[in-house]
Structures are given as C-alpha cells and as structure tokens.
Motif scaffolding. Sequence first.
Motif, PDB file in Angstrom:
ATOM      1  N   ALA A  86      -4.350  -4.028  13.584  1.00  0.00           N
ATOM      2  CA  ALA A  86      -3.607  -4.179  12.392  1.00  0.00           C
ATOM      3  C   ALA A  86      -3.844  -5.531  11.613  1.00  0.00           C
ATOM      4  CB  ALA A  86      -2.132  -3.884  12.855  1.00  0.00           C
ATOM      5  N   ARG A  89       0.878  -1.142   0.071  1.00  0.00           N
ATOM      6  CA  ARG A  89       0.130  -0.067  -0.014  1.00  0.00           C
ATOM      7  C   ARG A  89       0.779   1.319  -0.072  1.00  0.00           C
ATOM      8  NH1 ARG A  89      -5.767  -0.209   0.597  1.00  0.00           N
ATOM      9  NH2 ARG A  89      -6.207  -2.732   0.034  1.00  0.00           N
ATOM     10  N   PRO A 137       1.543   0.831   9.610  1.00  0.00           N
ATOM     11  CA  PRO A 137       1.090   0.852   8.049  1.00  0.00           C
ATOM     12  C   PRO A 137       0.279  -0.297   7.762  1.00  0.00           C
ATOM     13  CG  PRO A 137       3.343   0.469   8.272  1.00  0.00           C
ATOM     14  CD  PRO A 137       3.089   0.850   9.562  1.00  0.00           C
ATOM     15  N   HIS A 138      -0.633  -0.300   6.993  1.00  0.00           N
ATOM     16  CA  HIS A 138      -1.240  -1.225   6.507  1.00  0.00           C
ATOM     17  C   HIS A 138      -0.523  -2.435   5.915  1.00  0.00           C
ATOM     18  CE1 HIS A 138      -5.036   1.542   6.103  1.00  0.00           C
ATOM     19  NE2 HIS A 138      -4.821   0.684   7.431  1.00  0.00           N
ATOM     20  N   HIS A 170      -9.049  -7.467   4.245  1.00  0.00           N
ATOM     21  CA  HIS A 170      -8.645  -7.189   2.806  1.00  0.00           C
ATOM     22  C   HIS A 170      -8.032  -8.174   2.032  1.00  0.00           C
ATOM     23  CE1 HIS A 170      -8.945  -3.120   4.679  1.00  0.00           C
ATOM     24  NE2 HIS A 170      -9.184  -2.649   3.292  1.00  0.00           N
ATOM     25  N   TRP A 198      -7.157  -5.624   9.970  1.00  0.00           N
ATOM     26  CA  TRP A 198      -7.111  -4.907   8.451  1.00  0.00           C
ATOM     27  C   TRP A 198      -6.634  -6.020   7.579  1.00  0.00           C
ATOM     28  CZ3 TRP A 198      -4.247  -3.859   4.247  1.00  0.00           C
ATOM     29  CH2 TRP A 198      -4.701  -2.900   3.499  1.00  0.00           C
ATOM     30  N   THR A 199      -5.440  -6.617   8.019  1.00  0.00           N
ATOM     31  CA  THR A 199      -5.025  -7.526   6.884  1.00  0.00           C
ATOM     32  C   THR A 199      -5.962  -8.705   6.577  1.00  0.00           C
ATOM     33  OG1 THR A 199      -2.520  -7.307   7.942  1.00  0.00           O
ATOM     34  CG2 THR A 199      -2.928  -9.418   6.622  1.00  0.00           C
ATOM     35  N   THR A 225      -0.641  -6.289   3.865  1.00  0.00           N
ATOM     36  CA  THR A 225      -1.315  -7.241   3.000  1.00  0.00           C
ATOM     37  C   THR A 225      -0.948  -8.566   3.197  1.00  0.00           C
ATOM     38  OG1 THR A 225      -0.224  -6.988   1.185  1.00  0.00           O
ATOM     39  CG2 THR A 225      -2.078  -5.502   1.391  1.00  0.00           C
ATOM     40  N   TYR A 269       5.943   5.604  12.924  1.00  0.00           N
ATOM     41  CA  TYR A 269       4.731   4.403  12.497  1.00  0.00           C
ATOM     42  C   TYR A 269       4.470   3.511  13.911  1.00  0.00           C
ATOM     43  CZ  TYR A 269       4.696   5.149   7.487  1.00  0.00           C
ATOM     44  OH  TYR A 269       4.606   5.909   6.220  1.00  0.00           O
ATOM     45  N   GLY A 324       2.611  -7.680  12.958  1.00  0.00           N
ATOM     46  CA  GLY A 324       1.265  -7.443  13.656  1.00  0.00           C
ATOM     47  C   GLY A 324       1.008  -8.171  14.859  1.00  0.00           C
TER      48      GLY A 324
END
Length: 344
Positions: free
Chosen positions: A250, A19, A101-102, A257, A253-254, A104, A95, A81
Amino acid sequence: MPIPNDHEIFELGDVVLQRGATLRNAKLAYKTYGTLNADKSNAVVYPTWYSGRHTDNEWLIGTDKALNPDELFIIVPNMLGNGLSSSPSNTPPPYDRARFPHVTFYDQVECQHKLVTEHFGISTLSLVTGWSMGAGQTYQWAVSHPEMVQRAAPFCGSSVTSPHNQVFLESITAALRADAAFAEGWYRDDAWPEKGLRAFARVYAGWGFSQAFYWQEEWRRLGASSLEDFLVDFWEGFWLDGRDPNNLLAMAWTWFHGDVGQTPGFDGDTVAALNSIRCPVLSMPAEKDLYFPPEDEQWASQHIGRGEVRVIPGVWGHFAGGGDVPEDTAFIDRGLRDLLAMAP
C-alpha cells in the motif's frame, strides 16, 4: 523492536480518497513532542517514511537539535498504510488486506491537515520536514497548503517519483508477490510470506546504500561482522520486524504515484505545482542516493522561487537520512537550524 503503542489516535471519520474510494472510520495515529505555544506559532509537522513509525523519527528530535521540543511543538503523523494509522492490516472488511484502497500523497496530507487544523486549531506551520516518503509529504504540504507552510525541508526524497525510482519499487514489490504464501495478498497468519519478505530485503539492500558503502565495508559501523551478516541481521531483520506485506504494498503504491502535479488544480503539471510554492524550501538529497539522486532535487529546486539544494556528502546513499551516521545527522540538523532562522 516492539510495535510502538505510545501514540494517540485522531478519528478522521469517512475519508473520500483522491482515487474515489471512501475509507470509512479512518484513523490517523500521531505523537507530539513539546508544547504548543499560546499563539500556536511554533508547530512543526514531521511525517513518517516508508514503513517507518513515529518512534523512527525521534533521532532528529532533542533539546540539542534544531527540532527542540523545549521550543517547538513537533507533530509526527504516521502515514496511512504504516500499520498504526488506517492500513491494510487493521482496516475491517471490505477494504481490508489486499482490498485496501489507493492512497496518494495528497490524501496523506489532507488527513494530516485535518489533524493540525481541526484538532489542534493550528493555522500556521513554522516548518514541515521529512525523510524519504516524508520528504514527498513535505513537498505536498508546501503545494497543497502554501498559506500555512512557512518553511519546508525535504531530505532524501522528491516532489515526483522518477521512472528509475519506479523501477526500484517494481523490483522489491515483485519479489514480495513472488512468494506463493503471499496468496495475492490474502495470506494467513499461520502462513506468513516470509520468503517473499526476505527476498524483498535482499533486493532492497542493493539500493538503500551506495556501491561505495559496500566497497568500504561501512556496514561494520552498524555492527555487522560480515556482508552476509549485514544482509541477514540489518536487512532481513528490519523487514521481518512486524512489517505487514500488504502495508508495504500500500505504501509502495503511494510512493510510486508520488507527484505534486497531481494535486487538484494543477492537472498533472508538476512544474506549475512547484512554481506555486511560496515558502523557502531547503532540499537535502544524499550524494550517492541511488533512487533519490541530487539531480532530481536540483531539477525541482529551479522551479521553486525560494528553493535551495544542499547535498549531504558521503557514501551512505539513501540512508544518509536515516539517523545512523552522526556526521550526516549533523548536516541535516544544521540545515534545519539555518532554515528556521530564515524569514518565512
């Protein structure tokens, strides 16, 4: 349970995430079991799951199991995470905490790939397997590095996070954020958002196990004396056991998505990504999993050339893959034995 400290750290350096953010001086915590053979052909990658640590994977490793450390070299990487690898809770400013941060699934696997290839010099993986988010990473490995992965066995997880699964994730994370002490992720050590974590646990309890699990009072097998005792001791106790709220968000979010179609080169086409998998894939969903139902894996399997689905029977829902039920563990272990016996 104490946070484990028996792991090693692989220095990833600066990692440019999918991202766009750069996670500087990133670290990947891992533990290995067994010995890498001379031609480096016996390696297995077994990633961790949502909030899990490498020690939480050990129930499926043993000399009496398919994941036999006398025969295989098993690498258990901790997800970014999870609090051991680079995470909101251990990353320095800017951070840190709510600004992490995001990440994936693609990012997770690229970091693991660097460990496997650069640190160990491994070019072939005999097997990749994992539960829940570990299953998502298993699918990602098979898509990102088909030249390396000889076999894949995701259990109680998926190649793409479904809308209903996303609703579940929205519910637990909303409960956590609702605690005023959460302070948009900038909570203090002396003002821990405990109410939010307890609410998070109560919501999760309705999804982790099936309706039949509760009807049959299967929680008694986990040592609970009443339903309320189960909700407090098992569920609240688990999430209050050193699980940092920003880390949970965190990783959520992973998970939210998750989609192998987002792998570079596929432009969001999940079917095309699944079609690209070369190795045999044995998916083992649980019969009554409320957020990773068997239908999701049956859909994915039809798009995998050598895909197979075996449904774990019973009422334990998602936690059929958690190592608490001997019969479910035996089912998963048999599947891994059968897959390892197959030609790649």
